[in-house]
Enzyme design. Structure first.
Site, PDB file in Angstrom:
ATOM      1  N   ASP A 198       0.886  -1.165   0.000  1.00  0.00           N
ATOM      2  CA  ASP A 198       0.000   0.000   0.000  1.00  0.00           C
ATOM      3  C   ASP A 198       0.921   1.211   0.000  1.00  0.00           C
ATOM      4  O   ASP A 198       1.544   1.525   1.019  1.00  0.00           O
ATOM      5  CB  ASP A 198      -0.911  -0.002   1.229  1.00  0.00           C
ATOM      6  CG  ASP A 198      -1.894   1.168   1.243  1.00  0.00           C
ATOM      7  OD1 ASP A 198      -1.663   2.130   0.486  1.00  0.00           O
ATOM      8  OD2 ASP A 198      -2.866   1.135   2.006  1.00  0.00           O
ATOM      9  N   HIS A 199       1.020   1.890  -1.147  1.00  0.00           N
ATOM     10  CA  HIS A 199       2.028   2.944  -1.267  1.00  0.00           C
ATOM     11  C   HIS A 199       1.824   4.067  -0.262  1.00  0.00           C
ATOM     12  O   HIS A 199       2.765   4.775   0.082  1.00  0.00           O
ATOM     13  CB  HIS A 199       2.066   3.490  -2.691  1.00  0.00           C
ATOM     14  CG  HIS A 199       0.915   4.383  -3.047  1.00  0.00           C
ATOM     15  ND1 HIS A 199      -0.274   3.896  -3.535  1.00  0.00           N
ATOM     16  CD2 HIS A 199       0.773   5.732  -2.975  1.00  0.00           C
ATOM     17  CE1 HIS A 199      -1.093   4.897  -3.759  1.00  0.00           C
ATOM     18  NE2 HIS A 199      -0.501   6.022  -3.429  1.00  0.00           N
TER      19      HIS A 199
ATOM     20  N   HIS B   5      -6.245   2.531   1.874  1.00  0.00           N
ATOM     21  CA  HIS B   5      -5.496   3.716   2.294  1.00  0.00           C
ATOM     22  C   HIS B   5      -6.056   4.362   3.565  1.00  0.00           C
ATOM     23  O   HIS B   5      -5.334   4.570   4.548  1.00  0.00           O
ATOM     24  CB  HIS B   5      -5.497   4.769   1.176  1.00  0.00           C
ATOM     25  CG  HIS B   5      -4.869   4.315  -0.094  1.00  0.00           C
ATOM     26  ND1 HIS B   5      -3.849   3.395  -0.150  1.00  0.00           N
ATOM     27  CD2 HIS B   5      -5.108   4.669  -1.382  1.00  0.00           C
ATOM     28  CE1 HIS B   5      -3.493   3.209  -1.405  1.00  0.00           C
ATOM     29  NE2 HIS B   5      -4.243   3.966  -2.164  1.00  0.00           N
TER      30      HIS B   5
END
Length: 504
Positions: free
Chosen positions: A185-186, A248
């Site tokens: 998950d960037h 996110h």
């Protein structure tokens, strides 16, 4: 800065090597890690795809991406010549197990050349429907037989719903150990996001007030000016809830709400995040009506340019019921947070692109100042800005200079640009380095993904069962639909935004 930490010899095999993710994110991140000395001396980047390319043609494609998207700017020829020696290309059909034998040969050749057994990282920069196919073909080709030397990186979305995420977890668990699986998950690689833990747990002044006794509510807002672009076919099957909130925003919520881990051990940190998700109040169909709202953008103007509505976007169903905006009121039912609402919102074609966490503290118990002294009074807030500005600011009341007693809000600001001269790394640089080093702290564990899906499935099921009759219900360049304002206004609050340069 030049690193003194060296990872072991590493082979990156990037499925979808000719795709947009590699060109825009992965290749620039690997190049910057190389420039700053984080890559080992012995490494190899093997891109895969069905398009016939030579090693040199593939390297040129990556060079274009690095020149456009790297934070370090255009490459220096000498450095590029050195880096490009490590770039290779392998024509491969991900569905054809026989083509995977070539990967095995390349791995053996590198191991012989380097006189060691390298770590092998399989990066799946492909459409989610290829995840099971590639994982099974890696198994058939015996490319992951050594659990200490092979790792697999899975991009989001990890499943389409709870059942599909369980199926994918089950499949991966039959091939890899959990410590080999890196669900990326960037957002968790962003510098300010990582600083949430440092800010919370490295400062003794915060812990005594980080609870329901002092905090009134929390807002997490991730907004985008962009529309769906050329991702219409993917987005129309996902929507804002799946695309942003399930991963996110819930990850950000966990960082704010988690208990202090005993140590910085990866599983210890992830255990505390799972605890938050398990403590979050579940939704009944009636709860969804009052605690979750959705929206879809219509046409409008963004920075002087007319933009189409969502249903007019390329590859989108003209009668689409997919939400491009979602806002939810969550509760974490434990001793620390009982009764404190967590409001999250996300949307496309919004007034500005920003990611902001706002913690609003309760009002003072007794006001001693006269009304005229505090006309602009507001409660204390802690604002963590993730993008585009990277900062942490505490808003407090102070006396304005002068002979009379007048209070106004002032900011105590920690600003990255003003504090540090060196450039912050991109999120993918952090996450790729952690993958090489075997550190899973910033990656989601299987039970964490499933707990997040379990939480939002009642909302998704309710929305999918009943088509919205109000879509589209907000225009481009707005702050979203009116129902989102009503969601938070019912509790006496309003959505916060951080003024940005050039924005009103």
């Amino acid at each position: 800065m030049y690193s003194t930490i060296k990872s072991q010899p590493t082979i990156f095999i990037i499925f979808g090597g000719t795709g947009d993710l590699n060109q825009r994110k992965l290749a620039p991140a690997l190049y910057n890690l190389f420039l700053e000395g984080w890559l080992p001396e012995q490494f190899s980047i093997i891109g895969t795809g069905r398009t016939p390319l030579s090693d040199e043609q593939f390297a040129e494609k990556l060079l274009d991406g690095i020149n456009q998207f790297s934070r370090s700017g255009k490459v220096q020829q000498e450095k590029w010549d050195e880096f490009s020696k490590h770039i290779f290309y392998q024509v491969s059909d991900a569905k054809d197990a026989s083509t995977y034998q070539e990967f095995g040969k390349r791995i053996e050749n590198h191991n012989a050349e380097w006189n060691t057994k390298a770590n092998v990282i399989y990066y799946l920069a492909v459409s989610p429907n290829f995840f099971p196919i590639i994982a099974e073909n890696i198994k058939k080709s015996k490319l992951a037989d050594d659990p200490e030397k092979s790792r697999i990186v899975i991009e989001k979305p990890f499943g389409h719903d709870l059942e599909s995420s369980k199926e994918l977890n089950k499949l991966l668990a039959s091939i890899f150990d959990e410590h080999q699986i890196y669900r990326i998950d960037h957002y968790l690689g962003k510098e300010t996001v990582q600083n949430i833990m440092a800010f919370r747990f490295a400062n003794s002044i915060l812990e005594p007030i980080w609870n329901r006794n002092y905090i009134e509510h929390v807002q997490i807002s991730v907004t985008e000016q962009l529309g769906v672009g050329d991702r219409g076919d993917y987005y129309d099957g996902a929507g804002a809830m799946r695309d942003m909130i399930q991963n996110h925003l819930l990850q950000l919520l966990c960082l704010v709400a988690m208990e202090s881990p005993v140590s910085f051990n990866a599983d210890e940190v992830r255990d505390r995040k799972v605890d938050v998700l398990k403590a979050m109040r579940r939704f009944s169909p009636d709860d969804v009506r009052f605690s979750a709202v959705r929206g879809q953008y219509s046409k409008g103007w963004i920075e002087g340019k007319e933009v189409p509505g969502y249903r007019e976007e390329s590859k989108v169903n003209p009668d689409s019921n997919t939400e491009t905006f979602a806002a939810v009121k969550f509760f974490v039912d434990n001793w620390r947070w009982h009764g404190v609402p967590f409001y999250v919102r996300t949307g496309k074609r919004m007034h500005q692109s920003s990611s902001i966490i706002t913690i609003q503290f309760k009002d003072v118990p007794h006001m001693i100042f006269p009304t005229e002294a505090s006309e602009s009074w507001q409660q204390n807030r802690l604002i963590i800005s993730i993008q585009p500005e990277m900062s942490i600011r505490l808003q407090v009341q102070a006396k304005r200079p002068g002979l009379d007693m007048v209070l106004n809000t002032v900011d105590m600001v920690f600003d990255y640009k003003g504090t540090y001269t060196n450039q912050a790394p991109e999120a993918y640089e952090t996450l790729l380095l952690d993958t090489m080093l075997g550190d899973q702290t910033l990656f989601m564990r299987g039970d964490q993904v499933e707990a997040a899906w379990d939480l939002i499935m009642p909302i998704l099921s309710t929305w999918e069962a009943k088509k919205s009759l109000s879509f589209p219900n907000y225009s481009a360049d707005s702050w979203g639909p009116e129902v989102a304002e009503a969601l938070i206004a019912r509790d006496g609050f309003h959505w916060f935004s951080l003024p940005l340069a050039g924005k009103k």
